[in-house]
Motif scaffolding. Structure first.
Motif, PDB file in Angstrom:
ATOM      1  N   TYR A 148      39.592  40.480  41.127  1.00  0.00           N
ATOM      2  CA  TYR A 148      38.318  40.865  41.726  1.00  0.00           C
ATOM      3  C   TYR A 148      38.295  40.625  43.236  1.00  0.00           C
ATOM      4  CZ  TYR A 148      37.392  40.240  36.778  1.00  0.00           C
ATOM      5  OH  TYR A 148      37.467  40.307  35.414  1.00  0.00           O
ATOM      6  N   ARG A 149      37.605  41.525  43.931  1.00  0.00           N
ATOM      7  CA  ARG A 149      37.422  41.387  45.371  1.00  0.00           C
ATOM      8  C   ARG A 149      35.917  41.315  45.664  1.00  0.00           C
ATOM      9  NH1 ARG A 149      39.964  45.521  46.910  1.00  0.00           N
ATOM     10  NH2 ARG A 149      38.341  46.927  47.646  1.00  0.00           N
ATOM     11  N   ARG A 207      40.813  44.842  42.215  1.00  0.00           N
ATOM     12  CA  ARG A 207      42.070  44.955  42.958  1.00  0.00           C
ATOM     13  C   ARG A 207      43.073  45.845  42.229  1.00  0.00           C
ATOM     14  NH1 ARG A 207      42.422  41.309  47.106  1.00  0.00           N
ATOM     15  NH2 ARG A 207      40.932  39.572  47.076  1.00  0.00           N
ATOM     16  N   GLN A 254      37.142  36.293  33.250  1.00  0.00           N
ATOM     17  CA  GLN A 254      38.461  35.671  33.267  1.00  0.00           C
ATOM     18  C   GLN A 254      39.321  36.177  32.106  1.00  0.00           C
ATOM     19  OE1 GLN A 254      40.027  33.131  35.503  1.00  0.00           O
ATOM     20  NE2 GLN A 254      41.618  34.223  34.358  1.00  0.00           N
ATOM     21  N   LEU A 283      36.205  35.097  42.534  1.00  0.00           N
ATOM     22  CA  LEU A 283      37.248  34.857  43.544  1.00  0.00           C
ATOM     23  C   LEU A 283      38.275  33.822  43.075  1.00  0.00           C
ATOM     24  CD1 LEU A 283      35.176  34.830  46.862  1.00  0.00           C
ATOM     25  CD2 LEU A 283      36.685  36.630  46.009  1.00  0.00           C
ATOM     26  N   LYS A 284      37.877  32.971  42.144  1.00  0.00           N
ATOM     27  CA  LYS A 284      38.781  31.927  41.647  1.00  0.00           C
ATOM     28  C   LYS A 284      39.595  32.385  40.441  1.00  0.00           C
ATOM     29  CE  LYS A 284      35.699  28.210  43.187  1.00  0.00           C
ATOM     30  NZ  LYS A 284      34.826  27.094  42.753  1.00  0.00           N
ATOM     31  N   CYS A 285      39.310  33.579  39.923  1.00  0.00           N
ATOM     32  CA  CYS A 285      40.020  34.066  38.742  1.00  0.00           C
ATOM     33  C   CYS A 285      41.513  34.202  39.043  1.00  0.00           C
ATOM     34  CB  CYS A 285      39.461  35.413  38.287  1.00  0.00           C
ATOM     35  SG  CYS A 285      37.985  35.291  37.267  1.00  0.00           S
ATOM     36  N   ASP A 286      42.315  33.796  38.072  1.00  0.00           N
ATOM     37  CA  ASP A 286      43.765  33.927  38.177  1.00  0.00           C
ATOM     38  C   ASP A 286      44.263  34.611  36.903  1.00  0.00           C
ATOM     39  OD1 ASP A 286      46.411  33.707  38.896  1.00  0.00           O
ATOM     40  OD2 ASP A 286      46.587  31.616  38.226  1.00  0.00           O
ATOM     41  N   PRO A 287      44.769  35.834  36.987  1.00  0.00           N
ATOM     42  CA  PRO A 287      45.180  36.539  38.208  1.00  0.00           C
ATOM     43  C   PRO A 287      43.986  37.056  39.025  1.00  0.00           C
ATOM     44  CG  PRO A 287      45.389  37.972  36.316  1.00  0.00           C
ATOM     45  CD  PRO A 287      45.055  36.623  35.753  1.00  0.00           C
ATOM     46  N   SER A 288      44.270  37.371  40.278  1.00  0.00           N
ATOM     47  CA  SER A 288      43.229  37.783  41.208  1.00  0.00           C
ATOM     48  C   SER A 288      42.897  39.261  41.003  1.00  0.00           C
ATOM     49  CB  SER A 288      43.700  37.542  42.652  1.00  0.00           C
ATOM     50  OG  SER A 288      42.703  37.930  43.562  1.00  0.00           O
ATOM     51  N   ALA A 348      40.682  39.568  32.969  1.00  0.00           N
ATOM     52  CA  ALA A 348      41.781  39.435  33.933  1.00  0.00           C
ATOM     53  C   ALA A 348      43.056  38.960  33.240  1.00  0.00           C
ATOM     54  CB  ALA A 348      41.384  38.467  35.049  1.00  0.00           C
TER      55      ALA A 348
END
Length: 412
Positions: free
Chosen positions: A322-323, A339, A400, A315-320, A403
């Motif tokens: 994963y849901r 996502r 991460q 949930l903290k990964c940037d970019p987002s 992502a």
């Protein structure tokens, strides 16, 4: 190490980062029991989150197996098996228990004992392991018909719907006879959900009212007990029988315990024999089961903690990318969604299992994280005793990295 060893095939990169969703058709049920490609290269670290069935027995367990006192279990003369069965029965709060080679066999034996006539019927959740993953053995081998109820998100089902499925016409020759209802705890397909004790209590009341037996596929019921902070017997008091796997999170190489009344187990012995499950000097295996029940239950909390840590990190990964619904993360199984609709779960799992030079430079080593695309367009990951906190952190770093890689490709 050569660049060839670390370089992802161009086809895989295209699939993971460019190919539109829906081009690759994958059956999540089939992939659930698939095998990963072999790891290559000494600099590659593998974090295997496919299942808690991949655990390997440790030194203490292997030593106990080597030193086990044995006898002929078909004659009831293997002291290690007998001791394991007594330990399990006491732990379950049941009169007796039986050592069985596999969970599938154990569940089938339970069905055969509870449904004594061909044409009897059991009621199961439509997403239950018994219904989805056990090849319809109750119909193939026992002549038992299945009626299904809709599995809810928390692994339970609506009791009014259950009541509507109970047959009342026996001995009318047109219909099967309802004899059994099965539950699964924790619930595999629904992501390791723990069945509420209130649901089990209400279910037992319904079953008693209509003369049905209740069997629990408790392959991971020890995870449920740890999650609820109760003894297994508190859960199992609402069931007539239970199947408890020793070879998942508890770490034994083989074996399942089937618990029930003395009469139930006496009949189960006969069913085990006809199914080919009567083993001889099986104390060598039962010794591992004793270690599993005595030493391995308490550490399941570590698996739950690591699963939740990974879920929170997604949930903290940037970019987002994963849901995740953290309220559903109750034990050692995690289901999450992507996502980005242009990357399928199958393609994501391929990417997590692959290694390229860019990743080695970014992370300091190659990390292969093995997961499965799963039911409902999700990805499934399972924690177990061979996955440490360090392994979990490596899996987080890889997630991460994937992502970040996707973001850079999209920007280009």
């Amino acid at each position: 190490m050569s660049s060839k060893t670390l370089m992802l095939p161009a086809r895989l990169v295209r699939h993971c980062l460019h190919k539109p969703r829906g081009v690759v058709c994958v059956d999540p049920v089939r992939l659930y029991y698939g095998s990963p490609k072999a790891a290559t290269g000494s600099a590659v670290r593998t974090v295997d989150l496919r299942s808690d069935t991949v655990t390997k027995p440790g030194a203490v367990m292997r030593r106990a197996m080597a030193q086990a006192e044995v006898g002929d279990d078909v004659f009831g003369e293997d002291p290690t098996v007998n001791e394991l069965q007594k330990i399990a029965a006491d732990m379950f709060g049941m009169e007796a228990a039986l050592y069985v080679p596999t969970g599938t066999m154990s569940n089938l034996i339970a069905v055969m004992v509870h449904c004594r006539e061909r044409g009897d019927e059991m009621i199961v959740g439509d997403l239950s392991h018994i219904h989805v993953y056990e090849q319809g053995g109750s119909a193939q081998l026992a002549g038992v018909h299945s009626a299904t109820v809709t599995t809810l998100g928390d692994g339970t089902f609506d009791l009014d719907q259950l009541i509507s499925k109970i047959r009342h016409g026996y001995p009318d020759p047109h219909y099967p006879r309802s004899r059994l209802v099965c539950v699964e705890n924790t619930h595999n397909i629904q992501g390791g959900r723990v069945l509420p004790l209130s649901f089990l209590q209400e279910l037992r009341s319904v079953a008693d009212k209509f003369g049905l037996a209740v069997h629990m596929d408790g392959a991971r019921v020890m995870n449920a007990a740890v999650a609820l902070a109760v003894q297994p017997s508190v859960i199992l008091q609402h069931c007539h029988s239970v199947s408890v796997c020793l070879s998942k999170g508890l770490g034994a190489p083989v074996g399942t315990m089937l618990g029930g009344s003395k009469d139930f187990i006496q009949r189960a012995v006969r069913a085990r024999k006809i199914l080919g499950g009567g083993m001889r000097q099986s104390g060598v295996l039962a010794a591992a089961g004793k270690i599993a029940l005595s030493d391995m239950i308490g550490r399941l909390e570590e698996d739950h903690r690591n699963a939740r840590r990974f879920a929170q990190a997604l949930l903290k990964c940037d970019p987002s990318l994963y849901r995740v619904d953290l309220t559903t993360v109750e034990s050692n199984i995690l289901r999450f969604c992507l996502r980005d609709r242009q990357m399928s779960p199958a393609e994501f799992c391929e990417r997590m299992a692959g290694v390229d030079e860019e990743e080695v430079k970014a992370l300091g080593q190659g990390v292969r994280v093995l997961m499965f695309p799963h039911v409902g367009d999700t990805v499934r990951a399972v924690w177990h005793l061979d996955i440490s906190e360090e392994d979990t952190q490596l899996a987080i770093q890889k997630a991460q990295f994937v992502a970040d890689k996707l973001k850079s490709v999209r920007a280009a």
